[in-house]
Design a protein around this motif. Structure first.
Motif, short mmCIF file in Angstrom:
data_model
loop_
_atom_site.label_atom_id
_atom_site.label_comp_id
_atom_site.label_asym_id
_atom_site.label_seq_id
_atom_site.Cartn_x
_atom_site.Cartn_y
_atom_site.Cartn_z
N THR A 29 0.83 -1.20 0.00
CA THR A 29 0.00 0.00 0.00
C THR A 29 0.86 1.26 0.00
O THR A 29 0.65 2.18 -0.80
CB THR A 29 -0.93 0.01 1.22
N VAL A 30 1.86 1.30 0.87
CA VAL A 30 2.72 2.49 0.97
C VAL A 30 3.51 2.69 -0.32
O VAL A 30 3.50 3.78 -0.91
CB VAL A 30 3.67 2.36 2.18
N LEU A 31 4.18 1.64 -0.78
CA LEU A 31 5.00 1.75 -1.99
C LEU A 31 4.14 1.99 -3.22
O LEU A 31 4.50 2.75 -4.11
CB LEU A 31 5.86 0.50 -2.16
N GLY A 32 2.98 1.33 -3.27
CA GLY A 32 2.07 1.52 -4.40
C GLY A 32 1.52 2.93 -4.45
O GLY A 32 1.34 3.49 -5.54
N PHE A 33 1.25 3.51 -3.29
CA PHE A 33 0.76 4.89 -3.25
C PHE A 33 1.83 5.85 -3.78
O PHE A 33 1.53 6.76 -4.56
CB PHE A 33 0.37 5.27 -1.82
N VAL A 34 3.07 5.64 -3.35
CA VAL A 34 4.16 6.51 -3.82
C VAL A 34 4.34 6.37 -5.34
O VAL A 34 4.41 7.37 -6.07
CB VAL A 34 5.48 6.17 -3.09
N LEU A 35 4.40 5.13 -5.81
CA LEU A 35 4.55 4.89 -7.25
C LEU A 35 3.38 5.49 -8.02
O LEU A 35 3.58 6.18 -9.04
CB LEU A 35 4.64 3.39 -7.52
N GLY A 36 2.16 5.23 -7.57
CA GLY A 36 0.98 5.73 -8.27
C GLY A 36 0.90 7.24 -8.28
O GLY A 36 0.49 7.84 -9.29
N THR A 37 1.32 7.89 -7.19
CA THR A 37 1.27 9.35 -7.13
C THR A 37 2.24 9.97 -8.13
O THR A 37 1.90 10.91 -8.85
CB THR A 37 1.57 9.84 -5.71
N PHE A 38 3.46 9.46 -8.18
CA PHE A 38 4.44 9.97 -9.14
C PHE A 38 3.98 9.73 -10.58
O PHE A 38 4.15 10.59 -11.45
CB PHE A 38 5.81 9.34 -8.91
N CYS A 39 3.39 8.57 -10.82
CA CYS A 39 2.87 8.28 -12.16
C CYS A 39 1.72 9.21 -12.51
O CYS A 39 1.60 9.66 -13.66
CB CYS A 39 2.42 6.83 -12.25
N ALA A 40 0.87 9.51 -11.53
CA ALA A 40 -0.25 10.43 -11.78
C ALA A 40 0.25 11.82 -12.13
O ALA A 40 -0.29 12.48 -13.03
CB ALA A 40 -1.15 10.48 -10.55
N ILE A 41 1.28 12.28 -11.42
CA ILE A 41 1.86 13.59 -11.72
C ILE A 41 2.44 13.59 -13.13
O ILE A 41 2.24 14.53 -13.91
CB ILE A 41 2.94 13.96 -10.68
N GLY A 42 3.16 12.50 -13.46
CA GLY A 42 3.75 12.41 -14.79
C GLY A 42 2.71 12.36 -15.88
O GLY A 42 2.88 12.99 -16.94
N ARG A 43 1.62 11.64 -15.65
CA ARG A 43 0.59 11.53 -16.68
C ARG A 43 -0.25 12.79 -16.80
O ARG A 43 -0.77 13.11 -17.87
CB ARG A 43 -0.31 10.33 -16.39
N ALA A 44 -0.39 13.51 -15.69
CA ALA A 44 -1.22 14.71 -15.72
C ALA A 44 -0.49 15.93 -16.27
O ALA A 44 -1.09 16.75 -16.97
CB ALA A 44 -1.74 15.01 -14.31
N SER A 45 0.80 16.07 -15.93
CA SER A 45 1.50 17.29 -16.33
C SER A 45 2.93 17.06 -16.78
O SER A 45 3.70 18.02 -16.89
CB SER A 45 1.49 18.28 -15.15
N GLY A 46 3.31 15.83 -17.05
CA GLY A 46 4.65 15.55 -17.51
C GLY A 46 4.80 15.78 -19.00
O GLY A 46 3.82 16.04 -19.71
N PRO A 47 6.02 15.67 -19.51
CA PRO A 47 6.23 15.78 -20.96
C PRO A 47 5.54 14.65 -21.70
O PRO A 47 5.24 13.61 -21.11
CB PRO A 47 7.76 15.71 -21.10
N PRO A 48 5.29 14.81 -22.99
CA PRO A 48 4.53 13.80 -23.76
C PRO A 48 5.11 12.39 -23.66
O PRO A 48 4.35 11.42 -23.55
CB PRO A 48 4.59 14.34 -25.19
#
Length: 227
Positions: free
Chosen positions: A32-51
């Motif tokens: 849960t802890v590691l998945g939350f960290v991974l998922g949050t970074f991925c969400a940031i990347g998918r929402a506002s990261g480069p293409p």
């Protein structure tokens, strides 16, 4: 033909049931802890990261969401072994669960990020807040607060899904139950007991996550908003 229930046959095995419960809790908490960290970074990347980041994260999310968890567990456990790297079953279980729940967390958190109105971002920029401050105070915290109930449900499902790791001999609750029923020949009683234990664990996990939400999201606590 009548079946005679005999739960007394399971009594000598209660320490093993407790060991299985404890490992299930450990696997679930770490994932849960590691998945939350991974998922949050991925969400940031998918929402506002480069293409290119958005494309990579998109492929990862869609791949995980459209394949069974059991297949993912097998790929991690047996796939890494074919590369000549031997890892314990419990470690492989955590890796597979983190990769799986990270994809679902990504989409849940991304939905929260996209719910933040652009006017709030403009107001934060006018106040001279740095990009890091804007992301933390204006985007991430409100976003996670809004989707916290969905995250809670997802992590309860993760705890239940950890039973699949019994297929690679991770000694969690279901694996223990499989071994006990083969020793006692009391399959019905064994899985009834395990089902009850999972129900208790589900309520326990949900209660702990609710308490954590009450502690972290003070605004919701003041307003009396359910989590």
């Amino acid at each position: 033909m009548t079946y005679q229930f005999d739960f007394s046959a399971l009594l000598p095995y209660w320490p093993e049931f407790l060991q299985g419960v404890w490992l299930t809790v450990q696997l679930s908490a770490l994932s849960t802890v590691l998945g939350f960290v991974l998922g949050t970074f991925c969400a940031i990347g998918r929402a506002s990261g480069p293409p290119w980041v958005q494309r990579i994260v998109g492929v990862y999310v869609e791949t995980i969401r459209n394949t069974p968890l059991l297949v993912q567990v097998f790929l991690v456990y047996f796939g890494i072994a074919t590369l000549g790297i031997r890892i314990p079953a419990n470690a492989a279980a955590v890796i597979a669960l983190v990769v799986n729940v990270g994809a679902y967390t990504c989409e849940i958190v991304r939905a929260g990020i996209e719910s933040v109105h652009k006017a709030q971002l403009e107001a934060a920029e006018c106040l001279g807040m740095s990009r890091a401050q804007i992301y933390w105070y204006v985007i991430l915290r409100p976003a996670i607060e809004r989707v916290y109930p969905a995250l809670t449900s997802q992590y309860v499902l993760l705890m239940l899904a950890s039973s699949i790791t019994s297929q690679i001999s991770a000694e969690e609750l279901t694996a223990v139950a499989n071994r006990i029923q083969s020793d006692t020949f009391r399959s019905f009683e064994t899985y009834i007991a395990v089902g009850l234990l999972y129900i208790v664990l589900s309520f326990l996990v949900r209660g702990l996550l609710w308490a954590f939400g009450q502690l972290v999201f003070t605004r919701r606590r003041r307003l009396g908003t359910a989590l």
